[in-house]
Write an enzyme that holds these catalytic residues in place. Structure first.
Site, PDB file in Angstrom:
ATOM      1  N   TYR A 107       1.089  -1.172  -0.236  1.00 22.52           N
ATOM      2  CA  TYR A 107       0.141  -0.264  -0.316  1.00 22.52           C
ATOM      3  C   TYR A 107       0.485   1.184  -0.518  1.00 22.52           C
ATOM      4  CZ  TYR A 107      -2.810   3.581   2.010  1.00 22.52           C
ATOM      5  OH  TYR A 107      -3.103   4.932   2.409  1.00 22.52           O
ATOM      6  N   LYS A 124       1.685   4.233  -2.926  1.00 19.86           N
ATOM      7  CA  LYS A 124       1.526   6.091  -2.768  1.00 19.86           C
ATOM      8  C   LYS A 124       2.836   6.819  -2.935  1.00 19.86           C
ATOM      9  CE  LYS A 124      -2.988   5.871  -1.349  1.00 19.86           C
ATOM     10  NZ  LYS A 124      -3.707   6.748  -2.316  1.00 19.86           N
ATOM     11  N   ARG A 130       0.245   5.642  19.146  1.00 19.87           N
ATOM     12  CA  ARG A 130       1.137   6.033  17.640  1.00 19.87           C
ATOM     13  C   ARG A 130      -0.041   6.829  17.403  1.00 19.87           C
ATOM     14  NH1 ARG A 130      -0.540   4.266  12.934  1.00 19.87           N
ATOM     15  NH2 ARG A 130       1.200   5.414  10.947  1.00 19.87           N
TER      16      ARG A 130
END
Length: 275
Positions: A145, A149, A183
């Site tokens: 993925y 991008k 996170r």
């Protein structure tokens, strides 16, 4: 989420791909003030068009001819479509790799000069959480993925250099109603701040190909946005209001990818079907 409003002159027609997704459903509401007509597209089922200010058009991004029909007549494109999680490469190839090429080639053919590309923090996900990076730091994708991008950012750069199509590539952190873990206290992007950033990306002149990290005004951040200063993006929200709720969660192990890498668990996803 605050009601969207703008003092900017609306576009005649904006295209939003990925309109059936989580962020797409949010942006369907918040982008209304920015165009007289909002064209909404996805391969998945969408709610019917509301009134004369919406158009709903099902489109497979892997279908070049369908994408060319989709882009005809729009003033700018907000490209949020595609596979949004880690999957086998073959599943990502059509929508994310071929799809972004089809979007840019259709923009070139139809004279569209501004694209907002929904990139991702997973373009740089293999950096450690104790590192601070900027848009010029070498990319370190953490997944198929993330690779897709990264390819999309290269496509944006090429189409600006070759054809003058301007793009703001937004490396979206974690855009949810609230941060879901430790996170995300650093990567969280509120829906309101996302809309503020999209407004700046749509209306700021002479952006060329600008890469900006999509993140709210969180107390601890890993990303330096100085190379996107021309956008004058000023986030107003912060993850700190959720600090107590997140800190009440069990503490992950020190070597948990979610505590080590900026991309979190994506660094450990796959390979699929390979034992």
């Amino acid at each position: 989420m605050a009601s969207a409003h703008t003092t900017q002159t609306p576009f005649n027609r904006l295209l939003l791909t990925g309109a059936a997704g989580g962020l797409g459903k949010v942006l369907r509401e918040t982008l209304r003030p920015y165009s007289h007509i909002l064209r909404l597209s996805d391969i998945a089922e969408m709610a019917p068009a509301v009134g004369d200010h919406e158009e709903v058009q099902v489109c497979d991004l892997a279908d070049k001819d369908a994408v060319h029909r989709l882009v005809e007549g729009v003033d700018a494109i907000l490209h949020f479509g595609g596979v949004s999680v880690e999957r086998p490469f073959e599943e990502i190839l059509g929508a994310n790799i071929c799809g972004v090429f089809h979007i840019y080639e259709a923009a070139r053919r139809h004279g569209v000069k501004r694209v907002i590309f929904a990139s991702s923090n997973h373009v740089i996900g293999f950096y450690k959480q104790n590192e601070t990076i900027d848009a010029h730091s070498p990319r370190r994708p953490d997944s198929y993925y993330g690779l897709s991008k990264s390819y999309g950012e290269d496509m944006a750069s090429f189409y600006f250099d070759r054809y003058g199509i301007e793009t703001v590539s937004i490396r979206i952190g974690s855009s949810f109603p609230e941060p879901q873990n430790r996170r995300m206290m650093s990567t969280w992007l509120s829906f309101d701040d996302l809309t503020r950033l999209l407004e700046r990306a749509l209306y700021t002149p002479d952006v060329g190909h600008t890469v900006v990290y999509g993140v709210s005004d969180n107390k601890t951040v890993w990303w330096d946005n100085r190379f996107a200063s021309k956008l004058d993006y000023a986030p107003k929200d912060s993850s700190e209001v959720f600090r107590a709720k997140v800190d009440a969660q069990p503490m992950p192990a020190d070597d948990d990818p979610a505590m080590v890498y900026q991309g979190g668990a994506f660094v450990a996803s796959g390979p699929f079907g390979d034992k």
